[in-house]
Design an enzyme around this catalytic site. Structure first.
Site, mmCIF file in Angstrom:
data_model
loop_
_atom_site.group_PDB
_atom_site.id
_atom_site.type_symbol
_atom_site.label_atom_id
_atom_site.label_comp_id
_atom_site.label_asym_id
_atom_site.label_seq_id
_atom_site.Cartn_x
_atom_site.Cartn_y
_atom_site.Cartn_z
ATOM 1 N N CYS A 73 -56.364 55.356 17.043
ATOM 2 C CA CYS A 73 -56.453 55.439 18.505
ATOM 3 C C CYS A 73 -55.395 56.424 19.033
ATOM 4 C CB CYS A 73 -56.319 54.048 19.109
ATOM 5 S SG CYS A 73 -56.859 53.959 20.834
ATOM 6 N N HIS A 80 -60.608 51.478 16.042
ATOM 7 C CA HIS A 80 -59.620 50.607 15.398
ATOM 8 C C HIS A 80 -60.226 49.999 14.120
ATOM 9 C CE1 HIS A 80 -56.502 50.300 18.623
ATOM 10 N NE2 HIS A 80 -57.508 50.745 19.347
ATOM 11 N N GLU A 89 -58.895 48.474 11.796
ATOM 12 C CA GLU A 89 -58.261 47.216 11.369
ATOM 13 C C GLU A 89 -59.016 45.983 11.829
ATOM 14 O OE1 GLU A 89 -55.997 48.262 15.257
ATOM 15 O OE2 GLU A 89 -57.091 49.280 13.655
#
Length: 586
Positions: free
Chosen positions: A410, A542, A544
């Site tokens: 990001c 993102h 993750e």
């Protein structure tokens, strides 16, 4: 009438932050190993509509779901442990409940009645839980057998009172065999001799019983396993059988908590309490559960081994609270263990890397650079606000110039673009319009469709498709190979700003390739990769948020492989699991 979902409510006593989320997730995982379909709900008693406007330093990370819901970090634990895809409705807040009830009142749905906490608020809570608990999961399409409901906060909090009362009523609505209460409490160690004390748990259970709820299971957090007689004492004074009292002591890692609970017999207690044997589960699904448990134990065993260490520097601005980056940490752990490495994180406060001034602490400055230079790889995660941005730019510059593996997420992508524009493309004034609204050379710009007037829920949120470009570089880039040569990937987003499309051609001419762009327009930069670098990759999304213990995020996997010197072998088809097995047996 359809199948009745069974509900396990997890409450907490004595103090907050005691680990209800991990115990709830671990319980759900153990039920999945039986072949059951499991979903979960997190109740947050705060008045916010969602977690989107909460500070990471106050409440930990904001977790983003496929549907764009900005929710509590515990839903990330549920998705990772249970391998389910949840929705914004799986996170209940006081704000959502009151908004729903007030909207009904304004429409006249209550036919002139006085709207009160009981019954209207408590009924709305029960209706919401029952509605979400019976939604078929997107993975299996089956109605959940069990729904885990985590009640945030601590028993006795003013904010939690309506939810406690709702659950008291709910146990009678769904019936005794379909409702189980796990109460998580603390057994502190006090005094010079280190004696475990049960009084706080006794008081907490007494408060809970006074509110009309009796625990079926006590999960007691402590630094060490129960001393002799503690389980029996808790059983006597809390009116539960000794076999229903569980010691959840500190262990090697959170991945061992399900094993800890399983060894003490929680599956037998839940099976007996909720009559789980009466559920009809196809044999092939039972077998899948057995495989899952075998894989999980192997994963936890690997975590406990003395593996080679790889150091990653996380350059962020909320580094004083690790929960601010909990999904990033988990993604690194998952990737590391899947490539037979132990992860060491060097936390680097981004602002400490910035130029020395008379006001800056020289010790922090030198420590920050020491941690960055000592790392095998660098990760720059997302964030908001100008503080620390120049430090992140310096981290990206260090990684680029010293050929150090780099992953930007990001804002981590945006600062990499700013750094490259300044120092490679000669755009010395390149900056982000987020921090310099009228800058001469905006490398990062505000997305035109985003609402500037409202803070909550107005970003580009949720799962969006990213398409790999059909260029010579992109067809053979590392990111595409890590994604299994997929043409399109779906990942979760949370941002208001994007790379300025007007400078993309100039950046690409100098070796920064935007190998992935949004599938809808092809004009939004999603994945960048640097030519001639061992691993310099960044994503606007993102990655993750979609990591799983047994299925790590591809871009994190790439960072760990590059940082441990295994990337080329992996991309060339080497079987790293064979090396892992050899080392584990040594």
């Amino acid at each position: 009438m359809g199948k009745q979902t069974k509900y396990i409510v997890v409450s907490g006593g004595v103090i907050s932050g005691i680990g209800k989320g991990i115990i709830a997730s671990s319980t759900g995982l153990l039920l999945k190993t039986l072949g059951l379909t499991v979903t979960s709900i997190k109740i947050d008693p705060y008045l916010n509509i969602d977690a989107g406007t909460l500070s990471p330093l106050d409440h930990g990370e904001v977790f983003v779901l496929d549907d764009g819901g900005e929710v509590d970090l515990d839903l990330g634990n549920y998705e990772r442990y249970l391998s389910v895809t949840l929705s914004r409705d799986n996170n209940i807040t006081t704000g959502k409940i009151y908004r729903e009830v007030i909207d009904k009142e304004r429409r006249g749905d209550y036919l002139g009645k006085t709207v009160q906490v009981v019954p209207h608020i408590t009924n709305a809570i029960q209706d919401w839980v029952e509605r979400v608990g019976s939604v078929p999961t997107s993975e299996s399409g089956r109605t959940p057998d069990v729904c885990i409901v985590e009640l945030g906060g601590t028993v006795g909090d003013i904010e939690s009172a309506p939810f406690i009362e709702a659950m008291r009523q709910f146990q009678f609505r769904v019936g005794h065999d379909n409702f189980c209460l796990i109460h998580v409490s603390l057994v502190p160690v006090v005094g010079a001799v280190g004696e475990q004390k049960t009084k706080p748990t006794q008081a907490s259970v007494r408060d809970l019983r006074g509110l009309g709820l009796s625990p079926d299971i006590l999960a007691c957090r402590s630094a060490h396993p129960f001393e002799e007689g503690i389980r029996e004492k808790l059983s006597m004074f809390c009116q539960v059988s000794p076999k229903q009292v569980f010691s959840v002591h500190d262990c090697e890692s959170l991945y061992h908590v399900p094993i800890l609970l399983q060894q003490q017999g929680i599956i037998d207690v839940l099976t007996d309490r909720l009559k789980l044997n009466a559920l009809e589960i196809p044999q092939e699904i039972v077998h899948e559960g057995e495989i899952l448990w075998s894989q999980w134990r192997e994963f936890a065993r690997r975590r406990a081994r003395d593996l080679d260490q790889t150091t990653i520097a996380i350059v962020g601005k909320y580094t004083y609270l690790a929960d601010s980056y909990i999904s990033v940490v988990k993604a690194l752990e998952h990737a590391a263990l899947n490539v037979n490495r132990k992860i060491k994180i060097n936390w680097v406060e981004a602002s400490d890397l910035e130029e020395m001034t008379m006001h800056k602490d020289p010790l922090k400055y030198h420590e920050a650079w020491q941690h960055l230079c000592a790392a095998n790889g660098i990760l720059v995660p997302g964030g908001f606000g100008e503080r620390g941005v120049e430090g992140k730019v310096l981290a990206a510059k260090w990684a680029r110039e010293h050929k150090l593996p780099y992953l930007g997420i990001c804002l981590g992508l945006q600062v990499a673009v700013m750094e490259f524009a300044r120092h490679v493309c000669g755009m010395t004034n390149a900056h982000s319009a987020e921090f310099r609204e009228n800058c001469e050379m905006p490398a990062v710009v505000f997305m035109p469709e985003i609402d500037r007037t409202t803070m909550g829920g107005t970003m580009r949120l949720g799962s969006r498709p990213t398409k790999f470009q059909d260029t010579e570089f992109a067809r053979s880039c590392k990111a595409k190979k890590l994604y299994g040569n997929a043409d399109e990937v779906h990942e979760r987003h949370r941002h208001r700003y994007e790379v300025n499309p007007e400078i993309v051609k100039e950046l690409e001419s100098k070796g920064m390739h935007f190998v992935g762009r949004d599938a809808e327009t092809g004009e939004r930069m999603e994945i960048l990769e640097l030519e001639g670098h061992p691993y310099f990759v960044a994503a606007q999304y993102h990655p993750e948020y979609l990591t799983r213990p047994l299925s790590p995020s591809p871009l994190f996997l790439g960072l760990l492989l590059a940082s441990s010197g295994q990337l080329e072998d992996y991309l060339n088809g080497a079987d790293l699991s064979a090396e892992a097995e050899t080392k584990l047996k040594m």
